[in-house]
Design a protein around this motif. Structure first.
Motif, PDB file in Angstrom:
ATOM      1  N   ARG A 266       3.111  -5.066   8.436  1.00 36.31           N
ATOM      2  CA  ARG A 266       2.156  -3.957   8.467  1.00 36.31           C
ATOM      3  C   ARG A 266       2.303  -2.991   7.296  1.00 36.31           C
ATOM      4  O   ARG A 266       1.455  -2.130   7.116  1.00 36.31           O
ATOM      5  N   LEU A 267       3.371  -3.130   6.538  1.00 33.51           N
ATOM      6  CA  LEU A 267       3.630  -2.171   5.469  1.00 33.51           C
ATOM      7  C   LEU A 267       4.195  -2.911   4.268  1.00 33.51           C
ATOM      8  O   LEU A 267       5.080  -3.757   4.415  1.00 33.51           O
ATOM      9  N   ILE A 296      -3.648  -5.441   5.036  1.00 30.88           N
ATOM     10  CA  ILE A 296      -2.405  -4.689   5.201  1.00 30.88           C
ATOM     11  C   ILE A 296      -2.778  -3.236   5.527  1.00 30.88           C
ATOM     12  O   ILE A 296      -3.504  -2.592   4.776  1.00 30.88           O
ATOM     13  N   PRO A 297      -2.311  -2.672   6.661  1.00 31.01           N
ATOM     14  CA  PRO A 297      -2.725  -1.319   7.051  1.00 31.01           C
ATOM     15  C   PRO A 297      -2.263  -0.227   6.095  1.00 31.01           C
ATOM     16  O   PRO A 297      -2.948   0.778   5.942  1.00 31.01           O
ATOM     17  N   ALA A 298      -1.101  -0.394   5.447  1.00 29.51           N
ATOM     18  CA  ALA A 298      -0.579   0.672   4.585  1.00 29.51           C
ATOM     19  C   ALA A 298       0.180   0.042   3.431  1.00 29.51           C
ATOM     20  O   ALA A 298       0.945  -0.914   3.628  1.00 29.51           O
ATOM     21  N   VAL A 299      -0.037   0.568   2.223  1.00 31.63           N
ATOM     22  CA  VAL A 299       0.651   0.100   1.025  1.00 31.63           C
ATOM     23  C   VAL A 299       1.087   1.325   0.235  1.00 31.63           C
ATOM     24  O   VAL A 299       0.296   2.238  -0.002  1.00 31.63           O
ATOM     25  N   VAL A 300       2.353   1.345  -0.160  1.00 28.91           N
ATOM     26  CA  VAL A 300       2.884   2.381  -1.032  1.00 28.91           C
ATOM     27  C   VAL A 300       3.135   1.733  -2.383  1.00 28.91           C
ATOM     28  O   VAL A 300       3.845   0.723  -2.466  1.00 28.91           O
ATOM     29  N   ALA A 301       2.518   2.279  -3.435  1.00 28.43           N
ATOM     30  CA  ALA A 301       2.653   1.721  -4.778  1.00 28.43           C
ATOM     31  C   ALA A 301       2.826   2.858  -5.766  1.00 28.43           C
ATOM     32  O   ALA A 301       2.679   4.029  -5.426  1.00 28.43           O
ATOM     33  N   LEU A 355      -4.070   3.861   2.656  1.00 22.70           N
ATOM     34  CA  LEU A 355      -3.977   3.798   4.112  1.00 22.70           C
ATOM     35  C   LEU A 355      -5.286   3.322   4.711  1.00 22.70           C
ATOM     36  O   LEU A 355      -6.366   3.721   4.282  1.00 22.70           O
ATOM     37  N   ARG A 356      -5.169   2.446   5.706  1.00 19.74           N
ATOM     38  CA  ARG A 356      -6.318   2.056   6.524  1.00 19.74           C
ATOM     39  C   ARG A 356      -6.201   2.594   7.939  1.00 19.74           C
ATOM     40  O   ARG A 356      -7.194   2.732   8.640  1.00 19.74           O
ATOM     41  N   SER A 357      -4.984   2.874   8.376  1.00 17.19           N
ATOM     42  CA  SER A 357      -4.777   3.366   9.736  1.00 17.19           C
ATOM     43  C   SER A 357      -5.307   4.791   9.842  1.00 17.19           C
ATOM     44  O   SER A 357      -5.047   5.638   8.982  1.00 17.19           O
ATOM     45  N   GLN A 358      -6.037   5.081  10.911  1.00  6.63           N
ATOM     46  CA  GLN A 358      -6.671   6.388  11.049  1.00  6.63           C
ATOM     47  C   GLN A 358      -5.668   7.502  11.311  1.00  6.63           C
ATOM     48  O   GLN A 358      -5.847   8.627  10.854  1.00  6.63           O
ATOM     49  N   ASP A 359      -4.606   7.214  12.072  1.00  4.35           N
ATOM     50  CA  ASP A 359      -3.635   8.265  12.392  1.00  4.35           C
ATOM     51  C   ASP A 359      -2.314   8.090  11.657  1.00  4.35           C
ATOM     52  O   ASP A 359      -1.349   8.794  11.948  1.00  4.35           O
ATOM     53  N   GLY A 360      -2.254   7.146  10.701  1.00  2.00           N
ATOM     54  CA  GLY A 360      -1.034   6.957   9.933  1.00  2.00           C
ATOM     55  C   GLY A 360       0.030   6.142  10.617  1.00  2.00           C
ATOM     56  O   GLY A 360       1.084   5.879  10.036  1.00  2.00           O
ATOM     57  N   ARG A 361      -0.212   5.698  11.837  1.00  2.00           N
ATOM     58  CA  ARG A 361       0.795   4.920  12.565  1.00  2.00           C
ATOM     59  C   ARG A 361       0.486   3.431  12.420  1.00  2.00           C
ATOM     60  O   ARG A 361      -0.581   2.982  12.828  1.00  2.00           O
ATOM     61  N   VAL A 362       1.421   2.717  11.835  1.00  3.31           N
ATOM     62  CA  VAL A 362       1.263   1.269  11.720  1.00  3.31           C
ATOM     63  C   VAL A 362       2.211   0.539  12.672  1.00  3.31           C
ATOM     64  O   VAL A 362       2.082  -0.671  12.851  1.00  3.31           O
TER      65      VAL A 362
END
Length: 716
Positions: A266-267, A296-301, A355-362
């Motif tokens: 998920r990350l 992928i719901p969340a990616v940090v780059a 981010l794709r998650s609406q509330d930031g929780r993956v």
């Protein structure tokens, strides 16, 4: 941990600049227009200075100088004042107050167009709250809204992280082993507690990634290595190793092909340079954007090159927050704050969260859901009790205040009654004295008025006699003026009748030019020359303007010309001028019309057919007018429209020879001649119409028998 309320911001191109729209927030919606406070060159210079300062930090030459910190602060302040200005700034302020009242913060979710994706938005600086990217009360994320909803993935401890350390030998070496060791040391406590499991691939090849994903359920993929942006391919790439430990560039789409189908993943954290950059015209062009687009719901780059010391600080801080159950956007803010605290006063904005998650929780932790539910219920019960106690106390205070106000009201009413009684007695005495005084004065006034009345009656009698004399003189003048006015109105009305009957003059004369050219061309059987086509084009454009201006000028002048005859005639002229404009455009082959149209569609046939149908329908429309209005019809209009309908119909039949049908090819020359004859007849009728109208002009005083064009007939 405070709850975050969504503050959704859409930035989009608008009218040469951009528009900021708040599409969802605790304080409703708002919008404002802005232009970027810097040029592309200014942005590029800023990025070069930031990258240069990072390079100095990598070489450990010195710390960031104060002027560089002020540079990014000024940049972020200008960007914030431009994008969050006017109603949007007010909406942000109200949303912050609403969030504080609910003991919550704001999640500012930016939706950006492609040409603004590479701006370092994490440097947004509010004079009151500082950098938005460092403030947990206003967590800043780049939000990519996709059609498929994202649900948190339930996991049980440990949080499994699969790490890839790629160090190809043909590019500058990175301190990957040191970062791996630092990551292990920082997460060692969580690993011992069973909260995190940290695994690493043996080599940095793409093929090495498949077996662990098949054998285990991993939740996070962490890449340590080089990355970059291919300006020619307009795509970001990661530097993996091949079998010979040389560089193999892997794009985001390629990487997603390898990890797709693993729902638990998920990350993704890309601890690589420029993993977040994209093409200005493709917001999903970079590695991070491609991974988010593919599921992928969340990616940090990283949006810039990141130094090894900064990378060693970011990753452990980020994963500690994730393991403690914080949403990924809050964890990113916590990691940035740690970087800032460790002296990386510029590089803290290098990590970018998509981010794709609406509330930031993956992720959701399944092992403590029941405890959380009970704690939440207990908190809600205590809050309800507190609110009930406050409500009862408020009601009691309101009751006591109401009783006090009622007592004061009664006391005021009693005092008012006594005061009113005293004022009533005083008023009665005053009125009695005034009554006696008034009676005495009224008698004197009556005697004075009687004397004045007799004098006034005498004066009125004399004035009445004088008024009667003047009235007789006035009536005589008015009678003379009325007769003169009626005579002038009669003459104006007769002149207006003729003007209402008059056919447009200039338009028919101009129309004779393209009609004559078309008739001669059809008689000769040759294609119209370019020079004649330009003459048709110019005369048609001039005629359209003249006919429209002539009609609208007369309409504004107030002349009674709203009869069907003048309107139908003007409408016919405007259509035929438009027809000749299109005819000239087709003959001149503007923009390669003949090559773009399908070979089986004869353009001139369709154009002539449309003109014939319109002329015939307009002719029938004229003939359908009732006899009373037909007497007011513009002369020769039915004959002109009938000739144009037959001529255009014959021309349409002649133009069909382009279809290469033998029967139509034989008919074509005869149809051309028929069409030319009727066009010449239409030309004759067109030129005769103004002359006939002039012949019908009323002369002298012999106009009393003419119908009143301004008073009879029906409006259409």
């Amino acid at each position: 941990m405070r709850k975050l309320l969504d503050f959704d911001v859409v930035v989009e191109p608008y009218d040469g600049g951009y528009r900021t729209r708040v599409v969802a927030s605790p304080a409703g919606e708002a919008q404002t227009d802005f232009t970027l406070p810097f040029s592309d060159e200014g942005l590029e210079n800023l990025v070069l200075k930031v990258v240069g300062s990072i390079g100095r930090a990598r070489r450990k030459v010195r710390r960031i100088e104060p002027q560089e910190s002020r540079l990014i602060e000024d940049f972020g302040s200008q960007l914030f004042q431009a994008v969050f200005s006017g109603p949007v700034r007010e909406c942000l302020g109200r949303s912050r107050i609403a969030a504080e009242n609910k003991d919550a913060g704001l999640r500012v979710r930016l939706r950006l167009p492609g040409d603004l994706a590479n701006i370092p938005w994490e440097y947004l600086y509010d004079d009151e709250y500082g950098f938005l990217g460092l403030d947990p009360r206003t967590a800043l994320v780049r939000y990519l809204e996709m059609s498929a909803p994202v649900q948190p993935f339930p996991i049980r401890p440990p949080l499994r992280i699969l790490t890839i350390v790629s160090a190809p030998t043909d590019i500058p070496e990175i301190d990957g082993e040191k970062e791996w060791g630092k990551l292990k040391d920082e997460l060692d406590g969580l690993v011992r507690d069973g909260m995190v499991q940290l695994d690493r691939l043996e080599t940095g090849t793409l093929a090495e990634l498949l077996p662990p994903l098949r054998q285990n359920e991993y939740h996070v993929l962490h890449f340590i290595g080089h990355g970059g942006y291919d300006e020619e391919a307009h795509d970001g790439a990661l530097a993996f190793e091949d079998e010979d430990r040389n560089t193999r560039l892997v794009t985001g789409r390629d990487l997603m092909q390898m990890i797709s189908g693993h729902r638990s993943l998920r990350l993704v954290v890309l601890n690589a340079c420029e993993g977040a950059r994209s093409a200005s015209d493709d917001p999903f062009g970079g590695v991070a954007q491609a991974l988010v687009r593919r599921g992928i719901p969340a990616v940090v780059a990283m949006q810039f090159e990141i130094s090894d010391p900064a990378a060693l600080v970011f990753s452990p801080s980020f994963y500690q927050a994730i393991a403690q159950g914080r949403p990924v956007d809050v964890a990113t803010v916590e990691a940035r704050k740690t970087m800032f605290a460790r002296g990386h006063t510029v590089e803290w904005a290098t990590p970018v969260l998509y981010l794709r998650s609406q509330d930031g929780r993956v992720f959701t932790r399944r092992w403590n859901q029941e405890a959380e539910r009970k704690a939440r219920e207990e908190s809600e019960r205590q809050e309800a009790e507190r609110q009930e106690a406050e409500r009862q106390a408020r009601q009691e205070a309101e009751r006591q205040e109401a009783e006090r106000q009622e007592a004061e009201r009664k006391a005021r009413e009693e005092a008012g009654r006594r005061e009113a009684g005293q004022r009533a007695r005083e008023e009665a005495e005053r009125q009695d004295a005034e009554r006696r005084e008034a009676e005495w004065r009224s008698r004197e006034e009556a005697e004075r008025r009687e004397a004045e009345r007799r004098a006034r009656e005498e004066a009125e009698r004399r004035a009445r006699e004088e008024a009667e004399r003047r009235e007789a003189e006035r009536r005589a003048r008015e009678e003379a003026e009325r007769r003169a006015r009626e005579e002038a109105e009669r003459r104006a009305r007769e002149e207006a009748k003729w003007r209402a009957m008059l056919t447009p003059m200039i338009g028919p004369i101009v129309l004779s030019v393209p009609l004559l050219i078309l008739a001669v061309t059809l008689l000769s059987g040759k294609r119209i020359t370019a020079a004649l086509a330009w003459v048709v084009f110019a005369s048609a454009a001039l005629g359209y303007v003249v006919a429209s201006v002539e009609y609208r000028r007369r309409r504004r002048s107030g002349e009674p010309e709203f009869r069907r005859g003048i309107r139908l005639w003007t409408f016919a002229l405007e259509f035929l001028f438009a027809w000749f404009l299109i005819y000239a455009i087709i003959q001149l082959n503007f923009a390669g019309l003949h090559s773009k149209a399908p070979h089986n569609i004869p353009l001139l046939t369709i154009l002539a057919g449309v003109g014939a149908l319109f002329s015939a329908s307009l002719c029938l429309r004229v003939l359908a007018i009732d006899p009373e209005e037909r007497r007011q019809m513009r002369p020769l209009l039915p004959a002109f429209l009938a000739c144009m309908a037959v001529g255009l119909g014959a021309a349409a039949i002649g133009y069909t020879h382009s279809l290469n049908v033998d029967a139509l090819n034989k008919i074509g020359p005869n149809s051309y001649k028929i069409g030319a004859i009727f066009f010449l007849a239409a030309l004759f009728v067109n030129l005769m119409a103004p002359l006939v109208a002039l012949a019908r002009r009323p002369s002298g005083k012999n106009t009393r028998g003419m119908p009143d064009a301004g008073m009879s007939g029906k409006r259409t």
